[in-house]
Write an enzyme that holds these catalytic residues in place. Structure first.
Site, mmCIF file in Angstrom:
data_model
loop_
_atom_site.group_PDB
_atom_site.id
_atom_site.type_symbol
_atom_site.label_atom_id
_atom_site.label_comp_id
_atom_site.label_asym_id
_atom_site.label_seq_id
_atom_site.Cartn_x
_atom_site.Cartn_y
_atom_site.Cartn_z
ATOM 1 N N HIS A 87 20.081 -4.431 64.658
ATOM 2 C CA HIS A 87 20.278 -2.970 64.637
ATOM 3 C C HIS A 87 21.713 -2.679 65.052
ATOM 4 C CE1 HIS A 87 16.020 -1.747 63.985
ATOM 5 N NE2 HIS A 87 15.822 -2.990 64.402
ATOM 6 N N HIS B 246 16.292 -10.210 62.127
ATOM 7 C CA HIS B 246 15.989 -9.850 60.726
ATOM 8 C C HIS B 246 17.258 -9.562 59.922
ATOM 9 C CE1 HIS B 246 15.896 -5.685 62.234
ATOM 10 N NE2 HIS B 246 14.673 -5.790 62.733
ATOM 11 N N ASN C 158 18.480 -6.646 57.428
ATOM 12 C CA ASN C 158 17.773 -5.393 57.682
ATOM 13 C C ASN C 158 18.295 -4.741 58.956
ATOM 14 O OD1 ASN C 158 15.109 -7.284 56.472
ATOM 15 N ND2 ASN C 158 15.871 -5.465 55.425
ATOM 16 N N ARG D 155 35.519 -7.678 52.838
ATOM 17 C CA ARG D 155 36.606 -7.776 53.823
ATOM 18 C C ARG D 155 36.074 -7.614 55.243
ATOM 19 N NH1 ARG D 155 39.222 -5.569 49.541
ATOM 20 N NH2 ARG D 155 38.639 -3.455 50.115
ATOM 21 N N GLY E 111 9.065 -10.368 50.563
ATOM 22 C CA GLY E 111 9.336 -9.961 49.184
ATOM 23 C C GLY E 111 9.641 -8.473 49.074
ATOM 24 N N ASP F 163 7.379 -9.528 61.781
ATOM 25 C CA ASP F 163 7.733 -8.126 62.059
ATOM 26 C C ASP F 163 6.560 -7.211 61.691
ATOM 27 O OD1 ASP F 163 9.411 -6.252 63.159
ATOM 28 O OD2 ASP F 163 10.448 -5.798 61.292
ATOM 29 N N GLY G 8 8.824 -1.908 59.548
ATOM 30 C CA GLY G 8 8.027 -3.092 59.874
ATOM 31 C C GLY G 8 7.335 -3.588 58.613
#
Ligand code: F6R
Length: 647
Positions: free
Chosen positions: A457, A478, A481, A489, A511, A535, A571
């Site tokens: 995050h 993750h 995400n 760059r 997926g 998750d 999630g």
């Protein structure tokens, strides 16, 4: 003195049981046990090479999967049954042989109907070779057995009361074919065949006697399910008693047992178990072998094992460890952590034997109430072990809140850590954005408490992530995400994880969170670093509908979960077993690599290896039995069956 010496030697040579049967084979599930029993019958017929084979047959629920498997083997391998002669153990009295609930009807519908000799099937079994006793014919039964016999292989089920055939408790060991009164337990146990109507179950039956049964050259007793565990323990360990007719088998020189784990459950306590016929994941390869377990740990092979569990050629791999899971089955660890034991139990079906319940960004008062309820603990065979908590947040970049409530995000760190979390006892992993003001201090503080720190995050630049990994960040959470995307760059966390084989990163391979190409890219760039996580949210295992992730409403539609009213992924609905299969098929990695991404690698990351994540000697005997398609079929915790895919 000499007498004592002999006695001493005799005691010393005593094995596990006073009764030492030809073999006791235990299987992870009744399906595998039934297949093995059927194979044994088929092998006998084949080994007789078209000569007469006399089989003693039983009925009952245990035999249904055995006969289904036998039919399949016979048909697939075109086994010649034209010289097979069968004798059934028993039949109800006072009903017609043609009655739909008669044992004759049972035998024809479950076995013979599909195997009968005919002009089209010259390998089939001949009607005249099928013998089932009845009120009208039982007096001639012994004569018939004597004429065709002896019985080469007698199949037996066992009643909960220890009966064999319908030789009920109290029957003499010298009994021969007879009419008997059925015990109440036997009638109750068979009532399900009569639509649950106990009144309909006949009160009498014709059955072979115990002495008749014992004249078979070989006996195979098959038992499935926990309800048989006590009768099995008495049969193998108890003294011979008319009160438990099956104990008479102790006098027979060639009796084998095929049991599922549940029926064997009372035999295993405190004994060494040898898991044979396994394809073990050991030393980064799948190799044929066996595993020895004692007192919950993997031990070196011994000269003599107490009990044998036959893995039936399946893959045996370390149990999975999910280091990021927000809940499942209606429990959200951030909202109702007291239900964590329910999730721990349900995770067994996915092969997960240990996990880090994950708490998303919450308020200081919520942390104080949640964390004490998620302390590390084990549940034995009742659930996956909690190895500690993963705190995902709240020290995040405000730009990458993802599905966390922005109200709880803390985009800088400038006070004591306790002010936010309260007590950090039991915390194993914290995901934070390293670039936030005070981030470096926070990383050092957590490090000094022995807590693993992950970046997530986050809008960290490549340089920021490199300097924070130098400070001890050990994981990218993750990857892709909820973090700044790869820019040519400014490669950010994504670039750092993809080019640094020493930087582990977790990935949600469902997926949905990542397209297949991204998963393949990760695998190609840094296979070493890839760790699977689920998750999962509280919606895992539940039907489509509205749920919650922390304080926010989420929506499950098929496999996709969004924050309600948006397209923000919130999630997953993934489990680690599915993640293993998807990684194998999408990244085209080996089965070993896919399995290790959910076991060895997370175990090493959170420093529970070599106690967990491996089948090496000395490790916890937490493992999964998998099909070739990597579907979990059974899960063991501490060497004991905790879950199986049963019939
Ligand atoms: C059936 C028979 C019985 C059953 C035993 C177990 O021919 O003789 O001894 O084998 O009652 O029955 P299930 O398999 O239904 O539990």
């Amino acid at each position: 003195m000499f007498r004592f010496l002999i006695l001493g030697m005799a005691l010393f040579s005593l094995r596990l049981f006073s009764f030492d049967p030809a073999s006791i084979s235990i299987f992870p599930s009744s399906a595998l046990a039934a297949e093995s029993a059927a194979q044994k019958i088929a092998d006998l017929i084949v080994s007789n090479g078209g000569k007469k084979t006399v089989l003693g047959l039983a009925t009952g629920s245990t035999m249904i999967p055995v006969y289904a498997a036998l039919k399949k083997i016979v048909q697939e391998q075109a086994i010649d049954l034209s010289e097979v002669v069968t004798f059934n153990l028993d039949e109800y009295s006072d009903i017609l042989p043609s009655h739909p609930q008669s044992f004759r009807s049972f035998m024809f519908s479950h076995l013979f109907d599909d195997l009968l000799y005919s002009s089209d099937n010259s390998l089939g079994i001949r009607q005249e070779n099928i013998h089932i006793p009845s009120d009208a014919t039982w007096t001639e039964y012994e004569g018939l057995i004597a004429k065709y016999g002896p019985i080469d292989l007698q199949l037996l089920g066992i009643g909960r009361n220890g009966h064999i055939g319908f030789a009920e408790p109290g029957t003499s060991i010298h009994s021969r074919t007879m009419v008997v009164n059925l015990a109440d337990t036997s009638r109750r146990d068979n009532a399900h065949f009569w639509n649950g109507d106990l009144e309909m179950v006949p009160k009498k039956a014709v059955t072979m006697g115990i002495e008749t049964i014992l004249e078979a050259k070989e006996i195979l007793l098959i038992a499935f399910g926990e309800s048989k565990a006590s009768a099995i323990a008495k049969t193998l360990r108890g003294s011979i008693s008319e009160q438990v007719p099956a104990t008479a088998l102790q006098t027979h020189p060639n009796t084998s047992f095929i049991l599922d784990e549940e029926a064997a459950s009372l035999l295993k306590n405190g004994y060494t178990t040898r898991f044979i016929n396994a394809r073990l994941l050991l030393d980064h390869e799948i190799q044929e072998g066996e595993l020895w377990v004692s007192k919950g740990k993997i031990i070196p092979p011994q000269s003599q094992g107490d009990l044998v569990v036959d893995i039936h050629g399946k893959i045996l791999a370390p149990g999975f460890i999910d280091i990021q899971i927000n809940g499942g089955f209606g429990c959200d660890f951030s909202r109702n952590p007291e239900k964590v034991d329910l999730v721990a139990r349900e995770l067994l079906q996915f092969g997960v034997t240990a996990f880090l319940p994950t708490v998303i960004s919450s308020s200081p008062s919520q942390y104080r109430s949640i964390l004490p309820k998620l302390r590390p603990r084990t549940f034995g065979t009742k659930g996956a072990a909690i190895l500690g908590v993963h705190l995902e947040g709240p020290f995040f970049s405000s730009s990458y809140a993802g599905a966390h409530n922005p109200q709880f995000i803390v985009p800088s760190f400038n006070s004591a850590i306790e002010t936010t979390y309260g007590d950090l006892q039991g915390v194993k992993l914290v995901t934070l954005a390293p670039e936030i003001p005070g981030g470096a201090d926070l990383i050092k503080l957590l490090e000094s408490r022995g807590i693993l720190v992950a970046a997530g995050h986050s809008a960290a630049t490549f340089d920021q992530i490199r300097s924070s990994t130098a400070m001890g960040i050990g994981l990218a959470t993750h990857l892709f995400n909820a973090m700044s995307p790869y820019h040519h760059r400014n490669p950010g966390i994504v670039g750092a994880a993809l080019i640094d084989p020493q930087l582990p990163y977790s990935l949600i391979v469902d997926g949905i969170h990542l397209c297949p190409e991204t998963i393949s890219l990760c695998w190609r760039c840094n296979p070493n670093g890839l760790i699977l996580i689920s998750d999962a949210t509280e919606a895992l295992g539940l039907p489509d509908g509205s749920y919650k992730l922390g304080t926010l409403e989420i929506e499950l539609q098929g496999d996709q979960i969004y924050l309600s009213g948006s397209r923000t992924i919130a999630g997953s609905n993934l489990n680690l077993n599915k993640a293993v299969r998807l990684l194998h098929s999408i990244a085209k990695c080996s089965k070993v690599e896919a399995l290790e991404a959910a076991s060895l690698k997370p175990a090493k990351l959170i420093k529970v290896h070599p106690q967990k994540g491996t089948l090496a000697i000395g490790s916890d005997a937490d493992f999964v039995v998998l099909s070739d398609e990597l579907q979990v079929e059974a899960t063991y915790v501490g060497g004991e069956l905790a879950w199986n895919l049963n019939l």
